[in-house]
Design a protein around this motif. Structure first.
Motif, PDB file in Angstrom:
ATOM      1  N   ARG A   1      10.654  58.705  -6.421  1.00 44.29           N
ATOM      2  CA  ARG A   1      11.210  57.604  -7.176  1.00 44.29           C
ATOM      3  C   ARG A   1      12.091  56.747  -6.284  1.00 44.29           C
ATOM      4  O   ARG A   1      13.143  57.198  -5.835  1.00 44.29           O
ATOM      5  CB  ARG A   1      12.066  58.183  -8.314  1.00 44.29           C
ATOM      6  CG  ARG A   1      12.741  57.174  -9.190  1.00 44.29           C
ATOM      7  CD  ARG A   1      11.694  56.437 -10.019  1.00 44.29           C
ATOM      8  NE  ARG A   1      12.312  55.412 -10.834  1.00 44.29           N
ATOM      9  CZ  ARG A   1      12.617  55.549 -12.112  1.00 44.29           C
ATOM     10  NH1 ARG A   1      12.364  56.662 -12.727  1.00 44.29           N
ATOM     11  NH2 ARG A   1      13.170  54.543 -12.765  1.00 44.29           N
ATOM     12  N   GLY A   2      11.614  55.535  -6.037  1.00 44.98           N
ATOM     13  CA  GLY A   2      12.405  54.506  -5.344  1.00 44.98           C
ATOM     14  C   GLY A   2      13.251  55.008  -4.192  1.00 44.98           C
ATOM     15  O   GLY A   2      14.447  54.755  -4.146  1.00 44.98           O
ATOM     16  N   GLY A   3      12.645  55.709  -3.252  1.00 46.19           N
ATOM     17  CA  GLY A   3      13.401  56.099  -2.073  1.00 46.19           C
ATOM     18  C   GLY A   3      14.192  57.382  -2.265  1.00 46.19           C
ATOM     19  O   GLY A   3      14.633  57.979  -1.295  1.00 46.19           O
ATOM     20  N   GLN A   4      14.403  57.776  -3.517  1.00 40.59           N
ATOM     21  CA  GLN A   4      15.036  59.076  -3.731  1.00 40.59           C
ATOM     22  C   GLN A   4      13.952  60.120  -3.738  1.00 40.59           C
ATOM     23  O   GLN A   4      12.942  59.949  -4.413  1.00 40.59           O
ATOM     24  CB  GLN A   4      15.688  59.148  -5.123  1.00 40.59           C
ATOM     25  CG  GLN A   4      16.772  58.155  -5.378  1.00 40.59           C
ATOM     26  CD  GLN A   4      17.302  58.333  -6.798  1.00 40.59           C
ATOM     27  OE1 GLN A   4      16.541  58.410  -7.744  1.00 40.59           O
ATOM     28  NE2 GLN A   4      18.613  58.409  -6.924  1.00 40.59           N
TER      29      GLN A   4
ATOM     30  N   PRO B   1      17.348  52.593   1.111  1.00 41.78           N
ATOM     31  CA  PRO B   1      18.349  53.617   1.443  1.00 41.78           C
ATOM     32  C   PRO B   1      19.196  53.275   2.670  1.00 41.78           C
ATOM     33  O   PRO B   1      20.345  53.669   2.768  1.00 41.78           O
ATOM     34  CB  PRO B   1      17.496  54.869   1.712  1.00 41.78           C
ATOM     35  CG  PRO B   1      16.199  54.620   1.040  1.00 41.78           C
ATOM     36  CD  PRO B   1      15.972  53.141   1.081  1.00 41.78           C
TER      37      PRO B   1
ATOM     38  N   GLY C   1      17.933  48.909  -3.403  1.00 42.48           N
ATOM     39  CA  GLY C   1      17.485  50.301  -3.453  1.00 42.48           C
ATOM     40  C   GLY C   1      16.984  50.804  -2.116  1.00 42.48           C
ATOM     41  O   GLY C   1      16.502  51.929  -2.013  1.00 42.48           O
TER      42      GLY C   1
ATOM     43  N   GLU D   1      21.932  52.150  -3.552  1.00 36.01           N
ATOM     44  CA  GLU D   1      21.560  52.977  -4.696  1.00 36.01           C
ATOM     45  C   GLU D   1      20.612  52.264  -5.651  1.00 36.01           C
ATOM     46  O   GLU D   1      20.071  52.867  -6.564  1.00 36.01           O
ATOM     47  CB  GLU D   1      22.814  53.403  -5.461  1.00 36.01           C
ATOM     48  CG  GLU D   1      23.481  54.633  -4.894  1.00 36.01           C
ATOM     49  CD  GLU D   1      22.532  55.823  -4.783  1.00 36.01           C
ATOM     50  OE1 GLU D   1      21.913  56.176  -5.789  1.00 36.01           O
ATOM     51  OE2 GLU D   1      22.397  56.371  -3.672  1.00 36.01           O
TER      52      GLU D   1
ATOM     53  N   GLY E   1      16.640  52.306  -8.825  1.00 34.85           N
ATOM     54  CA  GLY E   1      15.443  52.162  -8.022  1.00 34.85           C
ATOM     55  C   GLY E   1      14.259  51.682  -8.817  1.00 34.85           C
ATOM     56  O   GLY E   1      13.178  51.493  -8.277  1.00 34.85           O
TER      57      GLY E   1
END
Lengths: 353, 353
Positions: free
Chosen positions: A118-121, B290, B288, B261, B181
């Protein structure tokens, strides 16, 4: 009053919890973004769990007030303790990186699975964050359940006790975290962790919270303390043994969990004081080893057995059990409540899960 | 009563918090293992912070009861809200991986520094776990402060409100995490996050908790709602702007934090609806990211400015500010309290930190 039916109390608590989730799902207008998450907490809270804290809370109340006019506040308070416990476990499992609990994936694992990327996480970090929030949410819900049905007077008596319980269990968690991997023979520290994490939290506080709600006399509260502390200690020692010797199919968690985390238990503290030098070195290498294998856990078991640690801990459990039963020989408890507390003490020390 | 002195309220709250730490350090027999950790929470709570929630809580109380017989319960309740807020921030900073807050290292960074390498756990993970526990501990301490001085009757009125606040802010955090994100132009979701995370939590609930303690009339509570919701929204919108355009020396956090974030703010939702196609693509790439750099944040700023987003958000802030001031034109508030609330509203929209 007739016999105290422990199964009935458990069923009433479960039904109060289930009812709460119905309302929580309906309230707040936060759909559809939160449906998944509410389901995850609900699944965690409603599936499994021994319900020892709510049952003890109910018994503490009945010890003081054997015939309450209305059972709903009693059951609401007891259910609030179970919700609080769910919050503690959710955060605990994050910190211990446990993958399973009660035979199911832990909350952070479930949440990680819902957002694999999810979005870079990465999913794992998302799971960690979600479990922090879901634990916090369960804490808020515990408050709602707790204060939902009590009178102002009852709240005034109960809340300082609840605040104290929350303080104690969290201090216990901190000491646990702080000492994990320390591999020391510090038996005082192990004893302190037991006192905060279990003797108070699992047994005595639930009793005393219920007793406060029921407006117990000082004598009754003292009896509950003399009963609760040894039962709590015995409960934790049994937990420590199950954490290494238990059957994963029954405990719901792998036997490698405690060892991998290097839990600072009374078991290990005892073993380190009685072990031979090479045994102590070996134990030091294995206890807290992040990738410990099941066959290495076998080695730990062998050391715990040959050093006499298992026998010593079993003896301690028996002593605590006896002390608890002796505390019940008193005129300050209704017979039926004393009888139920005896059953709980037996279950706490004899269980295999 | 004379003028309401906001600085005096802040000083009283600070002194109640400082007094609590004295007692917390002394109590419990958990030294020496916990000295470090208590100091870390104490440093975090006592250093910095605008104290907006405790001040609003005190004003809510004074709105209903301008001359309380004793100020200690009022200040204790207000200090409890500040302690709760510390808990929320500690967990928030973990989830956002923020390195600084109020110009100082965040709690998880401090804790990570205390145990650079510990028994197979790396320091960063130790910091994360410790911050989870320390946040939980601050929650327990918030309970202690809250219920420490209120009468049973006051508790009965206040606790459902506090439970509701905890529910709302945590739901807001979940929505925040859930949507981070997502890079969507979902303005409804951004609005919902604002409502839960700030309008309720930062402004209206502290007012209504104080009002409940002071036994406010329904009219007074309604006025506080009509004032609090727009102030809360304006406060959050200003926060969103400061998160991208603020001076890090004043805000105490890097301008890259929100962008890194990918916070789902009303600012970004608005920009995405009005941006040209290439601008939207660019914004989607950067918000978003990182490892976003300061010069990339410059690009974000340019897009937010040229799309008219900044102007639109400033206009919204002005509208909310006006609505809040209009709500204060009522006979249902003591003049001095209305005056103080006007000052708070001005500060909420005009601040640069």
């Amino acid at each position: 009053m007739g016999m105290v039916d422990l199964e009935e109390i458990r069923a009433e608590v479960d039904s109060a919890l289930a009812g709460f989730f119905d309302r929580a799902t309906l309230a707040g207008g936060i759909e559809p973004h939160s449906d998944d998450m509410i389901e995850v907490i609900e699944g965690f809270v409603l599936t499994g769990g021994k319900r020892i804290r709510p049952v003890l809370c109910a018994l503490g109340w009945l010890a003081a007030d054997p015939q309450p006019r209305c059972r709903a506040p009693l059951i609401g308070l007891a259910a609030g303790l179970e919700m609080f416990h769910a919050a503690i476990l959710i955060h605990d499992d994050v910190m211990d990186r446990s993958a399973t609990r009660r035979g199911r994936p832990t909350v952070h694992r479930v949440m990680a699975g819902l957002r694999p990327d999810r979005g870079g996480q990465d999913g794992e970090w998302y799971g960690t964050c979600a479990a922090i929030v879901l634990g916090d949410l369960a804490l808020a819900w515990a408050d709602k359940l707790t204060c939902g049905q009590l009178s102002a007077e009852q709240l005034g008596r109960v809340l300082p006790q609840i605040a104290q319980m929350r303080h104690e269990v969290t201090i216990g968690q901190y000491l646990d975290l702080h000492s994990a991997g320390a591999r020391s023979a510090d038996a005082d520290l192990a004893e302190m962790i037991i006192r905060y994490k279990t003797a108070y939290y699992t047994v005595y506080r639930p009793l005393s919270i219920g007793a406060a709600a029921g407006n117990a006399s000082r004598e009754t509260t003292r009896v509950l303390h003399h009963y609760g502390m040894p039962v709590g200690k015995a409960f934790q020692l049994r937990d420590d043994l199950l954490g290494v010797f238990g059957d994963p199919l029954l405990t719901g968690k792998p036997v490698t969990d405690d060892a991998r985390e290097g839990k600072h238990t009374a078991l290990i503290a005892h073993a380190l004081t009685t072990a031979s030098s090479p045994q102590a070195v070996k134990l030091g290498q294995l206890w807290g080893k992040p990738d410990i294998t099941e066959s290495e856990v076998d080695t730990v078991r062998e050391i715990l057995t040959t050093t006499g640690t298992v026998r010593a801990v079993e003896n301690l459990i028996t002593d605590h059990h006896r002390a608890a039963l002796a505390a019940l020989e008193t005129p300050h408890l209704p017979t039926e409540v004393a009888e139920a507390l005896r059953t709980i003490a037996d279950q706490a020390v004899e269980r295999d899960r």
